[in-house]
Design a protein around this motif. Structure first.
Motif, PDB file in Angstrom:
ATOM      1  N   ASN A   1     -19.786  78.771  21.094  1.00 56.87           N
ATOM      2  CA  ASN A   1     -20.527  78.764  19.829  1.00 56.87           C
ATOM      3  C   ASN A   1     -19.639  78.480  18.623  1.00 56.87           C
ATOM      4  OD1 ASN A   1     -22.459  79.480  21.641  1.00 56.87           O
ATOM      5  ND2 ASN A   1     -22.961  81.460  20.750  1.00 56.87           N
ATOM      6  N   VAL A   2     -18.417  78.988  18.652  1.00 63.87           N
ATOM      7  CA  VAL A   2     -17.541  78.774  17.482  1.00 63.87           C
ATOM      8  C   VAL A   2     -16.657  77.547  17.715  1.00 63.87           C
ATOM      9  CG1 VAL A   2     -15.894  79.827  15.899  1.00 63.87           C
ATOM     10  CG2 VAL A   2     -17.554  81.277  17.079  1.00 63.87           C
ATOM     11  N   ILE A   3     -15.805  77.613  18.740  1.00 63.31           N
ATOM     12  CA  ILE A   3     -14.865  76.498  18.976  1.00 63.31           C
ATOM     13  C   ILE A   3     -15.632  75.202  19.249  1.00 63.31           C
ATOM     14  CG2 ILE A   3     -12.899  75.689  20.391  1.00 63.31           C
ATOM     15  CD1 ILE A   3     -12.220  78.324  18.979  1.00 63.31           C
ATOM     16  N   GLY A   4     -16.661  75.316  20.075  1.00 63.06           N
ATOM     17  CA  GLY A   4     -17.455  74.118  20.401  1.00 63.06           C
ATOM     18  C   GLY A   4     -18.048  73.480  19.150  1.00 63.06           C
ATOM     19  N   THR A   5     -18.562  74.314  18.247  1.00 60.93           N
ATOM     20  CA  THR A   5     -19.167  73.775  17.018  1.00 60.93           C
ATOM     21  C   THR A   5     -18.103  73.116  16.144  1.00 60.93           C
ATOM     22  OG1 THR A   5     -20.895  75.446  17.085  1.00 60.93           O
ATOM     23  CG2 THR A   5     -20.496  74.398  14.943  1.00 60.93           C
ATOM     24  N   VAL A   6     -16.952  73.748  16.026  1.00 61.76           N
ATOM     25  CA  VAL A   6     -15.890  73.165  15.184  1.00 61.76           C
ATOM     26  C   VAL A   6     -15.404  71.850  15.804  1.00 61.76           C
ATOM     27  CG1 VAL A   6     -13.617  73.544  14.140  1.00 61.76           C
ATOM     28  CG2 VAL A   6     -15.261  75.420  14.259  1.00 61.76           C
ATOM     29  N   ASN A   7     -15.325  71.790  17.122  1.00 55.68           N
ATOM     30  CA  ASN A   7     -14.956  70.522  17.773  1.00 55.68           C
ATOM     31  C   ASN A   7     -15.927  69.410  17.401  1.00 55.68           C
ATOM     32  OD1 ASN A   7     -12.676  71.415  19.075  1.00 55.68           O
ATOM     33  ND2 ASN A   7     -13.744  71.910  20.991  1.00 55.68           N
ATOM     34  N   LEU A   8     -17.211  69.726  17.406  1.00 58.24           N
ATOM     35  CA  LEU A   8     -18.216  68.700  17.069  1.00 58.24           C
ATOM     36  C   LEU A   8     -18.094  68.291  15.602  1.00 58.24           C
ATOM     37  CD1 LEU A   8     -21.323  70.168  18.940  1.00 58.24           C
ATOM     38  CD2 LEU A   8     -20.080  68.089  19.565  1.00 58.24           C
ATOM     39  N   LEU A   9     -17.847  69.275  14.732  1.00 60.34           N
ATOM     40  CA  LEU A   9     -17.686  68.954  13.303  1.00 60.34           C
ATOM     41  C   LEU A   9     -16.485  68.021  13.108  1.00 60.34           C
ATOM     42  CD1 LEU A   9     -18.281  72.548  11.874  1.00 60.34           C
ATOM     43  CD2 LEU A   9     -19.769  70.583  11.444  1.00 60.34           C
ATOM     44  N   ASN A  10     -15.384  68.333  13.802  1.00 59.39           N
ATOM     45  CA  ASN A  10     -14.189  67.485  13.683  1.00 59.39           C
ATOM     46  C   ASN A  10     -14.463  66.080  14.207  1.00 59.39           C
ATOM     47  OD1 ASN A  10     -12.553  69.376  12.475  1.00 59.39           O
ATOM     48  ND2 ASN A  10     -11.798  70.197  14.414  1.00 59.39           N
ATOM     49  N   ALA A  11     -15.167  66.008  15.313  1.00 63.74           N
ATOM     50  CA  ALA A  11     -15.467  64.693  15.892  1.00 63.74           C
ATOM     51  C   ALA A  11     -16.365  63.895  14.946  1.00 63.74           C
ATOM     52  CB  ALA A  11     -16.127  64.866  17.259  1.00 63.74           C
ATOM     53  N   ALA A  12     -17.343  64.556  14.332  1.00 60.71           N
ATOM     54  CA  ALA A  12     -18.232  63.850  13.386  1.00 60.71           C
ATOM     55  C   ALA A  12     -17.422  63.365  12.187  1.00 60.71           C
ATOM     56  CB  ALA A  12     -19.355  64.787  12.937  1.00 60.71           C
ATOM     57  N   ARG A  13     -16.528  64.223  11.710  1.00 56.03           N
ATOM     58  CA  ARG A  13     -15.670  63.846  10.557  1.00 56.03           C
ATOM     59  C   ARG A  13     -14.824  62.626  10.867  1.00 56.03           C
ATOM     60  NH1 ARG A  13     -11.123  67.374   8.427  1.00 56.03           N
ATOM     61  NH2 ARG A  13     -10.878  65.893   6.739  1.00 56.03           N
ATOM     62  N   SER A  14     -14.396  62.559  12.136  1.00 56.44           N
ATOM     63  CA  SER A  14     -13.481  61.473  12.498  1.00 56.44           C
ATOM     64  C   SER A  14     -14.174  60.104  12.493  1.00 56.44           C
ATOM     65  CB  SER A  14     -12.843  61.732  13.870  1.00 56.44           C
ATOM     66  OG  SER A  14     -13.781  61.476  14.898  1.00 56.44           O
ATOM     67  N   ILE A  15     -15.487  60.084  12.702  1.00 56.03           N
ATOM     68  CA  ILE A  15     -16.149  58.754  12.693  1.00 56.03           C
ATOM     69  C   ILE A  15     -16.915  58.503  11.399  1.00 56.03           C
ATOM     70  CG2 ILE A  15     -16.282  58.475  15.211  1.00 56.03           C
ATOM     71  CD1 ILE A  15     -19.387  59.068  14.828  1.00 56.03           C
ATOM     72  N   TRP A  16     -17.294  59.571  10.702  1.00 52.99           N
ATOM     73  CA  TRP A  16     -18.054  59.368   9.453  1.00 52.99           C
ATOM     74  C   TRP A  16     -17.068  59.400   8.285  1.00 52.99           C
ATOM     75  CZ3 TRP A  16     -22.372  63.504  10.687  1.00 52.99           C
ATOM     76  CH2 TRP A  16     -23.145  63.047  11.746  1.00 52.99           C
ATOM     77  N   THR A  17     -16.314  58.345   8.172  1.00 51.26           N
ATOM     78  CA  THR A  17     -15.238  58.340   7.184  1.00 51.26           C
ATOM     79  C   THR A  17     -15.652  57.680   5.875  1.00 51.26           C
ATOM     80  OG1 THR A  17     -14.447  56.381   8.284  1.00 51.26           O
ATOM     81  CG2 THR A  17     -13.285  58.444   8.780  1.00 51.26           C
ATOM     82  N   ASP A  18     -16.502  56.650   5.940  1.00 47.48           N
ATOM     83  CA  ASP A  18     -16.822  55.920   4.711  1.00 47.48           C
ATOM     84  C   ASP A  18     -18.128  56.415   4.110  1.00 47.48           C
ATOM     85  OD1 ASP A  18     -14.541  54.495   5.210  1.00 47.48           O
ATOM     86  OD2 ASP A  18     -15.616  53.046   6.448  1.00 47.48           O
ATOM     87  N   ASN A  19     -19.160  55.614   4.303  1.00 44.16           N
ATOM     88  CA  ASN A  19     -20.451  55.953   3.714  1.00 44.16           C
ATOM     89  C   ASN A  19     -21.206  56.924   4.629  1.00 44.16           C
ATOM     90  OD1 ASN A  19     -22.782  56.046   2.391  1.00 44.16           O
ATOM     91  ND2 ASN A  19     -23.256  53.847   2.509  1.00 44.16           N
ATOM     92  N   THR A  20     -21.428  58.139   4.150  1.00 44.09           N
ATOM     93  CA  THR A  20     -22.114  59.110   5.011  1.00 44.09           C
ATOM     94  C   THR A  20     -23.567  59.299   4.583  1.00 44.09           C
ATOM     95  OG1 THR A  20     -21.330  60.908   3.608  1.00 44.09           O
ATOM     96  CG2 THR A  20     -20.029  60.436   5.579  1.00 44.09           C
TER      97      THR A  20
END
Ligand SMILES: Cc1cn([C@H]2C[C@H](O)[C@@H](COP(=O)(O)OP(=O)(O)O[C@H]3O[C@H](C)C(=O)[C@H](O)[C@H]3O)O2)c(=O)[nH]c1=O
Length: 350
Positions: free
Chosen positions: A102-121
């Motif tokens: 619930n915690v680590i898994g969610t933060v992993n997903l947030l990091n992964a989303a951040r890594s691809i949504w770099t320009d126009n979000t």
């Protein structure tokens, strides 16, 4: 074509959300990511297997490398994050499992989303599905509002509260477009029989004791899972980034009155003498830290996004009981674990 990731899509609520999105949005590609734990079952989605806009990926959100890789490969436009360990009793027995998923898994997903949504979000969204248990326990009066302070009591609700905070922190700190919704107790088809309603239906059917925690006076607000899925659809498409929406059924029951109602419906459906199933009620030691009452104010969702529950509880409960009685094989298979093994083999062979 938008590509939407739904995590935990083989679970109870997740499978209803996946079904709704695959059927209602043929122009979306829906990727269902699930670890297939004991509670995640591809048999819940048999009807979608051959749909062209549906894909299943077996993976664990705790695996950060796998998440980065998946996000890089699929370039998701949106995420609806439901994957979670959800059973309070299990969290008391094994809190760390809840921290990890619930915690680590969610933060992993947030990091992964951040890594691809770099320009126009602008047209991107990370939508996190959470629970009203983060708000703690109510007395006899009052309702949880979106502004209610967090006060989680169980390891489960503490892990969900933590994940909610991370989701909001990523919005505030990194500008990641996120949204959170917090729902009350769900009921309906495909729910794993460790939760009160399917567990008791199954026990009544097999004449097994019905373990009522404490005096059965705790109160829960019951929400039909398909109404919840509809709310998620509405919030995903029309909710405002950075906001929180509460989703409740406006339907409060003490556990004992709900259990007695279930007993009487089951007596009728199984052609038993009235009062037969109630004899199975067995009062047992209370759950540690048992929250007295959950009740949600969904006025914001109703006013801003025009969502209201569609079903009266008595009707929903009848429908739910019918579903479990008709789908005997599903119940037997999820409790034996055979379906999961069968589907894992099927997928491994593809
Ligand atoms: C399994 C069981 C439960 N109970 C009582 C305990 C609760 O007062 C009530 C419902 O229990 P259940 O474990 O089904 O659900 P909650 O603990 O209220 O939590 C549920 O609703 C929230 C929103 C989530 O977020 C959780 O993920 C979900 O599990 O029945 C019993 O008395 N006997 C039993 O054998």
């Amino acid at each position: 074509m938008k590509t939407i990731l739904i995590t935990g899509g083989a679970g109870f609520i997740g499978s209803h959300v996946v079904r709704l999105f695959v059927n209602n949005y043929p122009d979306y590609k829906i990727v269902n990511l699930d670890k297939l734990t004991y509670a995640g079952n591809l048999a819940n989605l048999k009807d979608l297997e051959n749909k062209p806009n549906y894909e299943f990926v077996k993976a664990d959100i705790v695996d950060s490398e796998a998440m980065f890789e998946l996000f890089r490969e699929k370039q998701f436009d949106g995420v609806i994050h439901l994957a979670a360990e959800s059973h309070v009793d299990r969290s008391i027995a094994n809190p760390m499992e809840f921290v990890m998923t619930n915690v680590i898994g969610t933060v992993n997903l947030l990091n992964a989303a951040r890594s691809i949504w770099t320009d126009n979000t602008e047209d991107k969204l990370f939508y996190h599905i959470s629970t009203d248990e983060v708000y703690g326990s109510l007395g006899k009066e009052g309702l949880f509002e979106e502004t209610t302070k967090y006060d989680p009591h169980s390891p489960y609700s503490a892990s969900k509260a933590s994940s909610d905070h991370f989701v909001r922190a990523y919005c505030d700190t990194f500008g990641l477009p996120t949204l959170v919704s917090n729902c009350s107790n769900n009921y309906g088809s495909f729910q794993f029989p460790e939760k009160l309603i399917p567990l008791f239906i199954n026990n009544i059917k097999h004449n097994k004791p019905l373990p009522v925690y404490g005096k059965g006076e705790n109160i829960r607000d019951w929400l039909w899972v398909e109404d919840h899925a509809r709310a998620i659809d509405v919030i995903f498409h029309n909710g405002k980034v950075g906001e929180t929406y509460n989703i409740g059924g406006h339907n409060e029951w003490t556990n004992i009155s709900l259990i007695k109602l279930m007993c009487s419906i089951m007596d009728r459906k199984l052609n038993r003498e009235p009062g037969t199933s109630e004899k199975l009620i067995t009062y047992v030691k209370d759950r540690a830290g048992h929250d007295l009452r959950y009740a949600i104010d969904s006025t914001k969702l109703q006013k801003e996004l025009n969502w209201v529950p569609s079903l009266q509880f008595e009707e929903g409960l009848e429908k739910t009981i019918d579903w479990y009685l008709v789908n005997e094989e599903w119940m037997e298979n999820v409790t034996s674990g055979d379906y999961q093994k069968y589907y894992e083999v099927q997928y491994a062979q593809r």
